[in-house]
Design a protein around this motif. Structure first.
Motif, mmCIF file in Angstrom:
data_model
loop_
_atom_site.group_PDB
_atom_site.id
_atom_site.type_symbol
_atom_site.label_atom_id
_atom_site.label_comp_id
_atom_site.label_asym_id
_atom_site.label_seq_id
_atom_site.Cartn_x
_atom_site.Cartn_y
_atom_site.Cartn_z
ATOM 1 N N GLU A 170 -5.692 -4.245 -8.126
ATOM 2 C CA GLU A 170 -4.399 -3.977 -8.757
ATOM 3 C C GLU A 170 -4.360 -2.623 -9.456
ATOM 4 O O GLU A 170 -3.297 -2.015 -9.566
ATOM 5 C CB GLU A 170 -4.080 -5.082 -9.775
ATOM 6 N N ASN A 171 -5.498 -2.140 -9.915
ATOM 7 C CA ASN A 171 -5.545 -0.871 -10.635
ATOM 8 C C ASN A 171 -5.681 0.339 -9.714
ATOM 9 O O ASN A 171 -5.578 1.478 -10.181
ATOM 10 C CB ASN A 171 -6.721 -0.873 -11.629
ATOM 11 N N VAL A 172 -5.924 0.097 -8.432
ATOM 12 C CA VAL A 172 -6.184 1.201 -7.494
ATOM 13 C C VAL A 172 -5.129 1.276 -6.396
ATOM 14 O O VAL A 172 -4.868 2.358 -5.848
ATOM 15 C CB VAL A 172 -7.590 1.044 -6.871
ATOM 16 N N ALA A 173 -4.501 0.158 -6.075
ATOM 17 C CA ALA A 173 -3.638 0.081 -4.890
ATOM 18 C C ALA A 173 -2.503 1.102 -4.931
ATOM 19 O O ALA A 173 -2.233 1.780 -3.935
ATOM 20 C CB ALA A 173 -3.069 -1.325 -4.748
ATOM 21 N N MET A 174 -1.833 1.249 -6.073
ATOM 22 C CA MET A 174 -0.715 2.193 -6.141
ATOM 23 C C MET A 174 -1.182 3.629 -5.967
ATOM 24 O O MET A 174 -0.491 4.452 -5.343
ATOM 25 C CB MET A 174 0.030 2.036 -7.457
ATOM 26 N N PHE A 214 9.741 2.224 0.348
ATOM 27 C CA PHE A 214 9.719 0.843 0.841
ATOM 28 C C PHE A 214 8.731 0.694 1.997
ATOM 29 O O PHE A 214 7.840 -0.150 1.949
ATOM 30 C CB PHE A 214 11.117 0.409 1.286
ATOM 31 N N ASP A 215 8.867 1.536 3.014
ATOM 32 C CA ASP A 215 8.158 1.334 4.282
ATOM 33 C C ASP A 215 6.652 1.218 4.100
ATOM 34 O O ASP A 215 6.043 0.210 4.486
ATOM 35 C CB ASP A 215 8.465 2.474 5.257
ATOM 36 N N GLN A 216 6.038 2.286 3.566
ATOM 37 C CA GLN A 216 4.578 2.310 3.516
ATOM 38 C C GLN A 216 4.016 1.228 2.600
ATOM 39 O O GLN A 216 2.951 0.654 2.888
ATOM 40 C CB GLN A 216 4.056 3.694 3.116
ATOM 41 N N ILE A 217 4.708 0.923 1.516
ATOM 42 C CA ILE A 217 4.222 -0.142 0.629
ATOM 43 C C ILE A 217 4.313 -1.499 1.321
ATOM 44 O O ILE A 217 3.384 -2.307 1.271
ATOM 45 C CB ILE A 217 5.011 -0.143 -0.695
ATOM 46 N N SER A 230 1.584 -6.038 -7.732
ATOM 47 C CA SER A 230 1.349 -4.830 -8.528
ATOM 48 C C SER A 230 1.933 -3.576 -7.896
ATOM 49 O O SER A 230 2.065 -2.550 -8.577
ATOM 50 C CB SER A 230 -0.156 -4.629 -8.744
ATOM 51 N N THR A 231 2.275 -3.612 -6.613
ATOM 52 C CA THR A 231 2.856 -2.444 -5.957
ATOM 53 C C THR A 231 4.258 -2.726 -5.413
ATOM 54 O O THR A 231 4.776 -1.946 -4.618
ATOM 55 C CB THR A 231 1.959 -1.986 -4.789
#
Length: 320
Positions: free
Chosen positions: A183-187, A259-262, A273-274
């Motif tokens: 959760e701390n790295v994904a974004m 939107f797309d890439q996430i 989280s993202t």
């Protein structure tokens, strides 16, 4: 009396005022007719695009606004008018504010490097690196890829333990990183992929602006004893102020609409989280079937973007 004196004394034939006025009126009518004919031909050329814009942009926008005041559902055939109930619910919905914060956080993470990295890349190419066509192609080529292709590449790159990044980290004696599962790295991982993917467009805008700076300014600065860094901060960067303002607005708008890439990389995870606000709109409308409420959320988000854009453009207009 001689022939010459006779010719001098003869009255000169002049056109009457009525004839001149008639000619002027005829010319005016002819010009108006020509303009009307040209306008008609212009309308014929514009008509297909106007029809497409009205059908696929204006009508959905108006219909979506009306739907935001109803309890329209994806599974129901009818709907009833409920006024501002959807908007009241949207402002009190914690998921709206949470996903909006995720969207803003992604915008902050991606916009700054997308501007700075693009400027550095453009400056490097503009200074005359050998093999410029290779650099230009390599910087701009990722922008031509689709979101599906970029997400597929990133998924393999960020694979736990067997992905390229984790393999290199293992060679350095470092443990694996949950690039898309932490959760701390994904974004940060998504922002990194976005920068690599879209920085080429800003690079192209900056490069075009650099090529438009007059060489006389650099020559004058050199004569005055300015070095490379001084020319950069006193000549180049001030000349790029206008294009930087345009890039900032375009990039902020593009990042806010993420939107797309996430969706393809994490589907809003891990643990939401993202999840951006547009994904929440999608889930509300097409997973929970609440089209009216999803429309209300999207128009709240649209209003926030519109206010931000106006606030950002007003100082630019005053400066101009």
């Amino acid at each position: 009396m001689t022939a010459s004196s006779t010719s001098l004394s003869a009255p000169v034939a002049r056109p009457s005022r009525r004839a001149a006025a008639t000619r002027t009126a005829g010319n005016a009518r002819s010009a108006r007719t020509s303009l009307r004919a040209r306008d008609r031909s212009g309308y014929l050329f514009v008509a297909p695009f106007a029809a497409a814009t009205g059908l696929f942009l204006l009508w959905p926008t108006i219909y979506g606004l009306w739907m935001s005041f109803t309890d329209q559902s994806l599974t129901a055939t009818g709907s009833s008018f409920i006024g501002f109930d959807n908007y009241v619910e949207a402002f009190s919905d914690p998921q709206v504010w949470t996903t909006l914060w995720h969207t803003v956080w992604f915008t902050v993470l991606s916009t700054v490097p997308l501007i700075v990295v693009a400027l550095v890349m453009a400056l490097l190419v503009h200074t005359g690196l050998p093999g410029q066509w290779v650099w230009r192609m390599s910087f701009f080529a990722p922008f031509l890829l689709t979101s599906a292709v970029v997400s597929s590449l990133a998924s393999w790159l960020f694979q736990p333990e067997i992905g390229l990044l984790d393999v290199w980290l293992a060679k350095l004696g470092l443990g694996p990183v949950g690039w898309l599962t932490d959760e701390n790295v994904a974004m940060f991982s998504i922002a990194l992929v976005t920068v690599w993917w879209t920085v080429g467009f800003n690079f192209l805008l900056y490069l075009a602006a650099l090529q438009g700076i007059p060489h006389q300014q650099y020559e004058a600065a050199t004569i005055d004893g300015a070095g490379g860094w001084r020319r950069l901060f006193s000549v180049t960067l001030p000349q790029l102020k206008a294009i930087t303002g345009v890039i900032v607005v375009l990039q902020l708008l593009a990042s806010l609409k993420v939107f797309d890439q996430i969706y393809l990389l994490t589907a809003g995870g891990p643990n939401g989280s993202t999840r951006p606000i547009l994904e929440y709109v999608y889930d509300t409308g097409f997973t929970n079937y609440r089209l009216g409420y999803a429309s209300a959320i999207s128009y709240v988000f649209f209003a926030l973007i519109l206010v931000f854009t106006l606030v950002r453009l007003l100082p630019t207009k005053k400066e101009a």
